[in-house]
Design a protein around this motif. Structure first.
Motif, PDB file in Angstrom:
ATOM      1  N   PRO A   1       0.884  -0.981   0.054  1.00 36.31           N
ATOM      2  CA  PRO A   1      -0.518   0.075   0.177  1.00 36.31           C
ATOM      3  C   PRO A   1       0.661   1.580  -0.318  1.00 36.31           C
ATOM      4  O   PRO A   1       1.945   1.614   0.572  1.00 36.31           O
ATOM      5  N   THR A   2       0.696   1.979  -0.929  1.00 33.54           N
ATOM      6  CA  THR A   2       1.788   3.152  -1.606  1.00 33.54           C
ATOM      7  C   THR A   2       0.834   4.897  -0.952  1.00 33.54           C
ATOM      8  O   THR A   2      -0.780   5.108  -1.289  1.00 33.54           O
ATOM      9  N   LEU A   3       1.118   5.685  -0.262  1.00 31.11           N
ATOM     10  CA  LEU A   3       0.925   6.972   0.287  1.00 31.11           C
ATOM     11  C   LEU A   3       1.562   7.498  -0.968  1.00 31.11           C
ATOM     12  O   LEU A   3       3.311   8.201  -0.535  1.00 31.11           O
ATOM     13  N   LEU A   4       1.229   8.747  -1.372  1.00 32.30           N
ATOM     14  CA  LEU A   4       1.724   9.509  -2.112  1.00 32.30           C
ATOM     15  C   LEU A   4       1.491  11.082  -2.116  1.00 32.30           C
ATOM     16  O   LEU A   4       0.688  11.218  -2.287  1.00 32.30           O
ATOM     17  N   ILE A   5       2.581  12.377  -2.200  1.00 27.85           N
ATOM     18  CA  ILE A   5       2.478  13.010  -1.579  1.00 27.85           C
ATOM     19  C   ILE A   5       3.269  14.121  -2.267  1.00 27.85           C
ATOM     20  O   ILE A   5       4.490  13.757  -2.442  1.00 27.85           O
ATOM     21  N   TYR A   6       2.358  14.908  -2.891  1.00 30.50           N
ATOM     22  CA  TYR A   6       3.016  15.866  -3.950  1.00 30.50           C
ATOM     23  C   TYR A   6       2.924  17.282  -3.259  1.00 30.50           C
ATOM     24  O   TYR A   6       1.399  17.372  -3.075  1.00 30.50           O
ATOM     25  N   GLY A   7       3.443  19.143  -3.687  1.00 34.83           N
ATOM     26  CA  GLY A   7       3.433  19.957  -3.715  1.00 34.83           C
ATOM     27  C   GLY A   7       3.114  20.607  -4.877  1.00 34.83           C
ATOM     28  O   GLY A   7       3.654  20.373  -5.445  1.00 34.83           O
ATOM     29  N   GLY A   8       2.653  21.876  -4.849  1.00 33.14           N
ATOM     30  CA  GLY A   8       1.875  22.169  -5.550  1.00 33.14           C
ATOM     31  C   GLY A   8       3.095  23.127  -5.724  1.00 33.14           C
ATOM     32  O   GLY A   8       3.026  23.656  -6.583  1.00 33.14           O
ATOM     33  N   ARG A   9       3.624  23.495  -4.596  1.00 31.63           N
ATOM     34  CA  ARG A   9       4.860  24.993  -4.909  1.00 31.63           C
ATOM     35  C   ARG A   9       6.207  23.873  -5.356  1.00 31.63           C
ATOM     36  O   ARG A   9       7.168  24.504  -5.198  1.00 31.63           O
ATOM     37  N   ASP A  10       6.079  22.828  -5.753  1.00 36.01           N
ATOM     38  CA  ASP A  10       7.719  22.064  -6.186  1.00 36.01           C
ATOM     39  C   ASP A  10       8.598  21.941  -6.977  1.00 36.01           C
ATOM     40  O   ASP A  10       7.724  22.626  -8.295  1.00 36.01           O
ATOM     41  N   GLN A  11       9.443  23.464  -6.607  1.00 38.17           N
ATOM     42  CA  GLN A  11      10.249  23.973  -8.470  1.00 38.17           C
ATOM     43  C   GLN A  11      10.896  21.851  -8.804  1.00 38.17           C
ATOM     44  O   GLN A  11      11.748  22.555 -10.076  1.00 38.17           O
ATOM     45  N   LEU A  12      11.071  20.767  -8.158  1.00 36.43           N
ATOM     46  CA  LEU A  12      11.796  19.734  -8.385  1.00 36.43           C
ATOM     47  C   LEU A  12      11.220  18.545  -9.165  1.00 36.43           C
ATOM     48  O   LEU A  12      11.994  18.186  -9.804  1.00 36.43           O
ATOM     49  N   VAL A  13      10.574  18.616  -8.040  1.00 35.02           N
ATOM     50  CA  VAL A  13       9.517  17.342  -8.738  1.00 35.02           C
ATOM     51  C   VAL A  13       8.135  17.558  -9.760  1.00 35.02           C
ATOM     52  O   VAL A  13       7.623  18.573  -8.438  1.00 35.02           O
ATOM     53  N   GLY A  14       7.707  17.550 -10.636  1.00 36.90           N
ATOM     54  CA  GLY A  14       6.308  18.622 -11.467  1.00 36.90           C
ATOM     55  C   GLY A  14       5.203  17.859 -10.823  1.00 36.90           C
ATOM     56  O   GLY A  14       4.339  16.311  -9.790  1.00 36.90           O
ATOM     57  N   TYR A  15       4.284  18.979 -10.449  1.00 35.49           N
ATOM     58  CA  TYR A  15       3.316  18.449  -9.706  1.00 35.49           C
ATOM     59  C   TYR A  15       2.144  17.764 -10.457  1.00 35.49           C
ATOM     60  O   TYR A  15       1.592  16.704  -9.738  1.00 35.49           O
ATOM     61  N   ARG A  16       2.382  18.244 -11.831  1.00 38.06           N
ATOM     62  CA  ARG A  16       2.003  16.773 -12.778  1.00 38.06           C
ATOM     63  C   ARG A  16       2.307  16.163 -12.388  1.00 38.06           C
ATOM     64  O   ARG A  16       0.820  14.769 -13.044  1.00 38.06           O
ATOM     65  N   MET A  17       2.741  14.808 -12.087  1.00 38.78           N
ATOM     66  CA  MET A  17       3.018  13.491 -11.597  1.00 38.78           C
ATOM     67  C   MET A  17       2.016  13.058 -10.922  1.00 38.78           C
ATOM     68  O   MET A  17       3.308  12.075 -10.457  1.00 38.78           O
ATOM     69  N   ALA A  18       1.696  13.867 -10.417  1.00 40.58           N
ATOM     70  CA  ALA A  18       1.024  12.884  -9.329  1.00 40.58           C
ATOM     71  C   ALA A  18       0.151  12.225  -9.918  1.00 40.58           C
ATOM     72  O   ALA A  18       0.422  11.155  -9.066  1.00 40.58           O
ATOM     73  N   HIS A  19      -0.878  12.158 -10.861  1.00 44.30           N
ATOM     74  CA  HIS A  19      -2.234  11.177 -11.130  1.00 44.30           C
ATOM     75  C   HIS A  19      -0.997  10.014 -12.457  1.00 44.30           C
ATOM     76  O   HIS A  19      -1.858   9.449 -12.294  1.00 44.30           O
ATOM     77  N   LYS A  20       0.253  10.624 -11.842  1.00 43.13           N
ATOM     78  CA  LYS A  20       0.841   9.268 -13.141  1.00 43.13           C
ATOM     79  C   LYS A  20       0.790   8.699 -12.055  1.00 43.13           C
ATOM     80  O   LYS A  20       1.062   7.595 -11.910  1.00 43.13           O
ATOM     81  N   ALA A  21       1.498   8.764 -11.063  1.00 40.68           N
ATOM     82  CA  ALA A  21       2.234   8.144 -10.250  1.00 40.68           C
ATOM     83  C   ALA A  21       1.011   7.190  -9.084  1.00 40.68           C
ATOM     84  O   ALA A  21       1.613   6.573  -9.564  1.00 40.68           O
ATOM     85  N   ALA A  22      -0.116   8.212  -9.365  1.00 40.67           N
ATOM     86  CA  ALA A  22      -1.544   7.292  -8.596  1.00 40.67           C
ATOM     87  C   ALA A  22      -1.536   6.346  -9.327  1.00 40.67           C
ATOM     88  O   ALA A  22      -2.248   5.436  -8.870  1.00 40.67           O
ATOM     89  N   ARG A  23      -1.195   6.548 -10.837  1.00 32.39           N
ATOM     90  CA  ARG A  23      -2.225   5.337 -12.091  1.00 32.39           C
ATOM     91  C   ARG A  23      -1.215   4.073 -11.653  1.00 32.39           C
ATOM     92  O   ARG A  23      -1.573   2.921 -11.952  1.00 32.39           O
ATOM     93  N   SER A  24       0.402   4.357 -11.949  1.00 29.82           N
ATOM     94  CA  SER A  24       1.301   3.934 -11.654  1.00 29.82           C
ATOM     95  C   SER A  24       1.885   2.506 -10.452  1.00 29.82           C
ATOM     96  O   SER A  24       1.612   1.406  -9.889  1.00 29.82           O
TER      97      SER A  24
END
Length: 330
Positions: free
Chosen positions: A258-281
């Motif tokens: 079971p995996t918890l994914l945490i993404y920040g909307g002001r993250d300048q290093l990892v794109g916030y847009r990658m959150a949903h790709k990660a949730a699908r993966s």
């Protein structure tokens, strides 16, 4: 596995030049000797006996100290340890000079195998998120749940603000940076890092800023500082280019925990847009989006991250903890 206790440094003391890293009140730091690598491990005594074990893995340029606030808030939930990756924090470089994502994952696996603490609740931030993903994919028997804060997983379009990290991995750049930034003060460097990593650098207290400066001054005196940074950055870039079964996204799909994914909307290093790709993966995942957070949500909003993990833990417990499959070794 050999283990040596390191002296605790009182939170209010000034670090002498040869001192160990800072140890917060209630924490202890020990050095663990393993084949080919020596790791510094930070721990916090659990509130009571019998709590499940957890291991925290920091990101590029960070250390186990990055998890101190979260570990304190979870001391009643898990028996927590945070590792300094080889070449970072108080851990010396690996004997073979391997700073790849696979090399770091191998060090974590060796520690977990030697300590006999698995399966653990595994946490990773940034580079540590990539390392944790690889560990969970190749050794599912070692991972009970997986919590990833802004994991460094491959992006097709790297953010402009993340380009300097990518450039750091280019051979020869570390030496150039050493020469060109030699006159920068530790205070200037820390302010730059905080501006890059925090959604709101104003959340950093003066005391925390002072501690960060002291730690950076200590790190800059180490002869392998830039080499560890550059080789680890190169390791991230190389991991991004791997395809097939060794690709990080393919390995994310293999994670059973079971995996918890945490993404920040002001993250300048990892794109916030990658959150949903990660949730699908990640097949058994839940996503926490934090619009105001930057790259280190566990340092900016430790209460929120701790609360999300407690929810993950409750859900995993309700479903029997998720699948655990025997692994094949590191």
């Amino acid at each position: 596995m050999s283990s040596t206790e390191l002296p605790a440094v009182p939170p209010t003391s000034v670090l002498p030049e040869a001192a160990a890293v800072r140890v917060a009140e209630g924490e202890r730091l020990r050095s663990v000797g393993l084949p080919g690598v020596t790791l510094s491990v930070r721990s916090r005594p659990p509130a009571r006996a019998g709590l499940p074990p957890a291991l925290f893995i920091h990101g590029l340029g960070g250390s186990s100290q990055n998890w101190s606030q979260l570990m304190e808030r979870l001391e009643g939930v898990v028996d927590g340890e945070a590792v300094d990756l080889p070449g970072f924090g108080d851990s010396p470089p690996p004997d073979d000079g391997d700073y790849s994502v696979t090399g770091h994952a191998r060090a974590v696996i060796r520690y977990l195998d030697a300590a006999g603490r698995g399966p653990v609740h595994l946490f990773g931030n940034s580079l540590g998120g990539a390392v944790a993903t690889r560990v969970a994919a190749v050794r599912p028997d070692l991972v009970r749940t997986l919590t990833l804060v802004s994991p460094a997983l491959p992006e097709l379009r790297v953010q402009r603000t993340a380009v300097p990290t990518v450039i750091l991995g280019v051979p020869g750049i570390a030496g150039l940076l050493t020469r060109t930034t030699g006159k920068w003060t530790a205070e200037q460097r820390v302010r730059g890092v905080l501006a890059l990593c925090y959604g709101d650098p104003g959340r950093v207290t003066p005391e925390a800023f002072e501690h960060a400066v002291e730690e950076l001054e200590r790190r800059l005196r180490l002869p392998y500082f830039w080499d560890a940074m550059a080789r680890s950055a190169r390791g991230i870039v190389n991991a991004y280019t791997l395809g097939g079964q060794h690709g990080l996204w393919r390995q994310a799909e293999r994670v059973l925990a079971p995996t918890l994914l945490i993404y920040g909307g002001r993250d300048q290093l990892v794109g916030y847009r990658m959150a949903h790709k990660a949730a699908r993966s990640f097949r058994h995942s839940r996503l926490l989006s934090m619009p105001d957070a930057g790259h280190v949500a566990m340092m900016e909003y430790p209460e929120a991250v701790a609360g999300a993990f407690r929810e993950l833990l409750a859900s995993a417990d309700a479903s029997g903890g998720g699948p655990v499959v025997p692994g094949a070794g590191s």
